[in-house]
Design an enzyme around this catalytic site. Sequence first.
Site, PDB file in Angstrom:
ATOM      1  N   ILE A 191      36.364  36.190  36.495  1.00 43.15           N
ATOM      2  CA  ILE A 191      36.189  37.645  36.413  1.00 43.15           C
ATOM      3  C   ILE A 191      36.495  38.141  35.004  1.00 43.15           C
ATOM      4  O   ILE A 191      37.520  37.774  34.414  1.00 43.15           O
ATOM      5  CB  ILE A 191      37.101  38.344  37.434  1.00 43.15           C
ATOM      6  CG1 ILE A 191      36.712  37.930  38.853  1.00 43.15           C
ATOM      7  CG2 ILE A 191      37.038  39.854  37.280  1.00 43.15           C
ATOM      8  CD1 ILE A 191      37.702  38.338  39.910  1.00 43.15           C
ATOM      9  N   PRO A 250      44.489  31.515  34.628  1.00 45.46           N
ATOM     10  CA  PRO A 250      44.733  32.471  33.540  1.00 45.46           C
ATOM     11  C   PRO A 250      44.719  33.895  34.092  1.00 45.46           C
ATOM     12  O   PRO A 250      43.665  34.470  34.341  1.00 45.46           O
ATOM     13  CB  PRO A 250      43.577  32.221  32.570  1.00 45.46           C
ATOM     14  CG  PRO A 250      42.489  31.641  33.413  1.00 45.46           C
ATOM     15  CD  PRO A 250      43.154  30.890  34.527  1.00 45.46           C
ATOM     16  N   ASP A 279      41.569  36.090  38.207  1.00 45.21           N
ATOM     17  CA  ASP A 279      41.362  34.829  37.502  1.00 45.21           C
ATOM     18  C   ASP A 279      40.330  35.073  36.407  1.00 45.21           C
ATOM     19  O   ASP A 279      39.150  35.298  36.697  1.00 45.21           O
ATOM     20  CB  ASP A 279      40.869  33.771  38.501  1.00 45.21           C
ATOM     21  CG  ASP A 279      40.783  32.377  37.894  1.00 45.21           C
ATOM     22  OD1 ASP A 279      40.668  32.276  36.655  1.00 45.21           O
ATOM     23  OD2 ASP A 279      40.813  31.388  38.651  1.00 45.21           O
ATOM     24  N   HIS A 280      40.765  35.005  35.156  1.00 43.65           N
ATOM     25  CA  HIS A 280      39.884  35.353  34.040  1.00 43.65           C
ATOM     26  C   HIS A 280      38.779  34.317  33.819  1.00 43.65           C
ATOM     27  O   HIS A 280      37.841  34.563  33.057  1.00 43.65           O
ATOM     28  CB  HIS A 280      40.709  35.514  32.760  1.00 43.65           C
ATOM     29  CG  HIS A 280      40.118  36.491  31.795  1.00 43.65           C
ATOM     30  ND1 HIS A 280      38.862  37.037  31.941  1.00 43.65           N
ATOM     31  CD2 HIS A 280      40.605  37.023  30.645  1.00 43.65           C
ATOM     32  CE1 HIS A 280      38.609  37.856  30.947  1.00 43.65           C
ATOM     33  NE2 HIS A 280      39.640  37.856  30.142  1.00 43.65           N
ATOM     34  N   ARG A 281      38.874  33.156  34.464  1.00 42.98           N
ATOM     35  CA  ARG A 281      37.793  32.173  34.367  1.00 42.98           C
ATOM     36  C   ARG A 281      36.562  32.629  35.138  1.00 42.98           C
ATOM     37  O   ARG A 281      35.444  32.205  34.834  1.00 42.98           O
ATOM     38  CB  ARG A 281      38.257  30.825  34.919  1.00 42.98           C
ATOM     39  CG  ARG A 281      39.407  30.184  34.140  1.00 42.98           C
ATOM     40  CD  ARG A 281      39.935  28.959  34.852  1.00 42.98           C
ATOM     41  NE  ARG A 281      40.452  29.292  36.180  1.00 42.98           N
ATOM     42  CZ  ARG A 281      40.931  28.396  37.028  1.00 42.98           C
ATOM     43  NH1 ARG A 281      40.960  27.117  36.699  1.00 42.98           N
ATOM     44  NH2 ARG A 281      41.394  28.768  38.205  1.00 42.98           N
TER      45      ARG A 281
END
Length: 351
Positions: free
Chosen positions: A327, A147, A323-325
């Site tokens: 950060i 993501p 990577d929004h998972r």
Amino acid sequence: PENETQAEEASKLEEVKAAKQPSVIEQETLSEKHTQAATQLSSTLPVSEPNDQALVYAGPAVRRLANQLGVDISKVNGTGPKQRILKEDIHTYVKQTMMAAPSSGQATMQDLPKFDFSKWGEIETKPLTKIQHLSAKNLQRAWQMIPHVTQFDEASVSDLEQFRKEENLRLKAKGVKLTMLAFIIKASVKALQTFPKFCASLSDDGKSIVYKHYYHIGFAADTENGLVVPVIRDADQKTVVEIANDLAQLSDRARNKKLKPQEMQGGCFTISSLGGIGGTAFTPIVNWPEVAILGVSRSQEKVVLTDNGVKSNLMLPLSLSYDHRVIDGADAARFTAYLAYLLSDTRRLLL
């Protein structure tokens, strides 16, 4: 006695249905999740035949749920009495189908419509190079699995650029040329040390974060055969001059197809610099299994307001995809702000 047995079975069936019935809150939550997943599932679940569905032992509510999600109810295994299909069975089927759905770029391409471009004019077909083919697969996988979010910022590099030019004059006799990228790598290492989450990877099971205590920095190199990412080892232990030398040597080997596989492995952070070409900003794709990548565009003079009045500064655009998972947005904003802080004063890079 037969009527009593049937009545008893009917009573037990109602008890089972009542025990498996989700609460009002659960129903609302599941409904929301189903609505969000419907579009994705419609392209991965098999199309059902009406005659097959008519023979399935399932209630109206279960059929309605299956219809909303595009599920072929005839392919769902029922776990209720006499193999009756329950809502839980639909949920299980959806989960298993999503996990088994193809995610590679090649499988997706096979599902796309085919076009004969020659119908509209003259064409020429050239095969992808080996590097382009591998890059396409890796980029497709990263884009599908990660993501992505991109944080944009700017760094004032007027002083740094002046210092770089002065040093190049001094080092010219030694054959050393300092590029802006060498300073950006040095600054990135300091930022990674300050924000360790950016120098990490998500574990294989997605339940842990693997923090790396080494600083191998990759940089995107544009070659005639495609994009490659050589890696500078232990950048934290090298001076800007040493980093510049590594950049020159690795770039030369990349252009001449002499890079070894191990020279493109083990990176923990990647930088894609388009400053020599142009542009104001872009969204780089995270180089999996890393969790962040820094994009750098061409610097340009901008009028800015300072405490001493109006001033013209050389501003360097920064584009950080992450990577929004792993950060959060706030972490990304702090990272780019700190990176801009380091690049704004050469002394901060030399400490």
